[in-house]
Enzyme design. Structure first.
Site, mmCIF file in Angstrom:
data_model
loop_
_atom_site.group_PDB
_atom_site.id
_atom_site.type_symbol
_atom_site.label_atom_id
_atom_site.label_comp_id
_atom_site.label_asym_id
_atom_site.label_seq_id
_atom_site.Cartn_x
_atom_site.Cartn_y
_atom_site.Cartn_z
ATOM 1 N N HIS A 22 4.801 -5.537 -1.913
ATOM 2 C CA HIS A 22 4.172 -4.807 -0.968
ATOM 3 C C HIS A 22 3.252 -3.579 -1.583
ATOM 4 O O HIS A 22 2.357 -3.473 -1.081
ATOM 5 C CB HIS A 22 5.435 -4.183 -0.296
ATOM 6 C CG HIS A 22 5.140 -3.145 0.697
ATOM 7 N ND1 HIS A 22 5.068 -3.384 2.039
ATOM 8 C CD2 HIS A 22 4.907 -1.899 0.535
ATOM 9 C CE1 HIS A 22 4.840 -2.399 2.787
ATOM 10 N NE2 HIS A 22 4.708 -1.421 1.853
ATOM 11 N N GLU A 23 3.856 -3.331 -2.654
ATOM 12 C CA GLU A 23 3.136 -2.024 -3.388
ATOM 13 C C GLU A 23 1.741 -2.488 -3.922
ATOM 14 O O GLU A 23 0.920 -1.739 -3.907
ATOM 15 C CB GLU A 23 4.072 -1.188 -4.390
ATOM 16 C CG GLU A 23 5.277 -0.540 -3.768
ATOM 17 C CD GLU A 23 4.844 0.197 -2.621
ATOM 18 O OE1 GLU A 23 3.898 0.891 -2.438
ATOM 19 O OE2 GLU A 23 5.878 0.470 -1.805
ATOM 20 N N HIS A 26 -1.026 -2.330 -1.244
ATOM 21 C CA HIS A 26 -1.634 -1.055 -1.320
ATOM 22 C C HIS A 26 -2.577 -0.636 -2.382
ATOM 23 O O HIS A 26 -3.651 -0.448 -2.489
ATOM 24 C CB HIS A 26 -0.445 -0.027 -1.122
ATOM 25 C CG HIS A 26 0.261 -0.089 0.022
ATOM 26 N ND1 HIS A 26 -0.173 -0.079 1.398
ATOM 27 C CD2 HIS A 26 1.592 0.137 0.078
ATOM 28 C CE1 HIS A 26 0.726 0.039 1.866
ATOM 29 N NE2 HIS A 26 1.799 -0.022 1.477
#
Length: 450
Positions: A22-23, A26
């Site tokens: 997920h990170e 980003h």
């Protein structure tokens, strides 16, 4: 204690993988949007280890493994030198900010596709949806579903496993009826119409199949032992795998359930168990240990699991797929899980599904531990499901989540000016309270399941 450590380790590994994915979404898009990334952290709190790359980004693995974050240069948070102003996140065009924020959930969805594709290439084994029994006076009984029915389609869509059947029931929650095409025990095709008008999942952890009264076919339990738990009363008594139960205190053992009931009623009571071993009968004194049952009452526990009879021919199916077909199936399954997740959120809001079914970290930990125990295919399926749930959850329009930021940026895109700092700050406070309340409620549900 062993189960606890196993579940905890599995949880940390699963959550660590999903948070990193997920990170990284980003991080990857932020870098390409020209935003300076100051820190990439997996976990919160005190750093356990850290290192830096050539661009000065700090990478951290922290002590509390319950999330992560990407810290970007932002004039709303830090004093930014004039020469670095163009690298600040808040100074990027709104479309770039939307891309950076949405990249986390999208990364989770792409990861689910890849994981499911790997699962399909390894090979998926499942039990075909043959009905074993139908609960009296249930929705299924009123639809004339019968033992031996092989479920072929639901609402016109082909189903090949009990997971498919469960998902179909959940997708059609809130509708009035659901047509089920079956092939009965006499090989005749029939349509069973489930009257699901007013049907709700309003009990904690109630499985959709059980709620409509369908009991999947499972081979009968034998009286032959297939597993002996470590440090259990059975192991202490000298019971062995492949022992066949013969008698308990001189009374013949006719079936497994009757044996279990007798053991549960005999906590801390000495019994004489007769078993057949190597063509001879062996008498073993055994004292069932005491534990607390699901209803809170004390019950005896022996620590054995029986073997099952063989599955009938044609009831178990194993499917292997090539790389391209696996990717297509992975994408289709991921889309189905995304849609189902949003449907469940809607059903929680409307009351079709009880909030008692929410799970928190403890529930996820238990699920992770169980899936690892079942093998790599089950663990991959679990990872994909939680990855999709993580992505969908982060898209909720709560200001502390990615979805809340997206909501503000979309409003800015429409209004041609950003939402005021005061409004955003108020939204973050409200969102944080809602998120804390949901987390506490989910944890209470987890504790009630223990």
């Amino acid at each position: 204690m062993v189960d606890f450590l196993w579940n905890l380790t599995s949880f940390i590994v699963a959550l660590g993988i999903l948070v990193t994915v997920h990170e990284y979404g980003h991080f990857w898009v932020a870098r390409r949007a020209g935003v300076e990334v100051q820190r990439f952290s997996i976990g919160f709190g005190k750093p356990l280890c850290r290192w830096y790359d050539k661009q000065g980004t700090e990478y951290v693995i922290a002590m509390i493994p319950l999330g992560g974050y990407v810290k970007m240069l932002d004039e709303r948070v830090d004093d930014v030198p004039a020469e670095k102003s163009h690298l600040a996140f808040n100074n990027k065009p709104v479309l770039s900010r939307i891309a950076v924020v949405s990249a986390g959930p999208i990364a989770n969805f792409l990861f689910a596709i890849i994981v499911l594709a790997a699962m399909y290439m390894i090979g998926v084994q499942h039990a075909k949806p043959f009905v074993g029994d139908v609960q009296p006076n249930s929705i299924a009984a009123k639809a004339n579903m019968q033992s031996g029915d092989h479920i072929l389609t639901m609402a016109g869509k082909e189903v090949s496993s009990w997971q498919d059947v469960t998902f179909a029931l959940m997708r059609h929650l809130g509708e009035k009826r659901l047509e089920v095409k079956v092939q009965d025990a006499h090989q005749q095709i029939a349509i069973r119409t489930l009257d699901i008008n007013g049907w709700k999942l309003d009990k904690q952890d109630e499985a959709p199949l059980n709620a409509v009264g369908i009991v999947p076919f499972r081979p009968a339990l034998t009286l032959t032992l297939g597993h002996i738990a470590d440090d259990s009363a059975a192991q202490q008594a000298g019971l062995q795998i492949n022992d066949t139960l013969v008698a308990l205190d001189g009374e013949p053992i006719e079936d497994w359930q009757a044996f279990v009931q007798r053991i549960q009623a005999s906590a801390n009571t000495s019994l004489m168990l007769s078993v057949s071993r190597d063509d001879r009968v062996v008498d073993l004194p055994v004292t069932p240990q005491e534990r607390i049952g699901p209803n809170g009452a004390s019950q005896g526990f022996l620590g054995v699991i029986p073997l099952l009879e063989k599955w009938p021919d044609g009831y178990i199916e194993t499917r292997h797929y090539g790389p391209w077909d696996s990717m297509v199936l992975g994408a289709e399954k991921t889309f189905e899980l995304i849609r189902l997740s949003f449907d469940m959120i809607g059903n929680l809001i409307t009351g079709q599904v009880s909030v008692k079914n929410l799970s928190g970290p403890v529930g996820i930990a238990v699920g992770a531990g169980n899936s690892v125990s079942y093998g790599i295919v089950a663990f991959l399926s679990f990872l994909a499901l939680i990855s999709v749930n993580l992505g969908v959850f982060n898209l909720l329009p709560l200001p502390v989540l990615d979805g809340g930021h997206l909501m503000y940026y979309i409003i800015e895109l429409i209004r041609k000016k950003p939402v005021s700092e005061k409004t955003q700050e108020l939204g973050f406070k409200v969102g944080a309270l809602v998120l804390i309340a949901l987390t506490c409620f989910a944890l209470l549900n987890d504790v009630s399941r223990l």
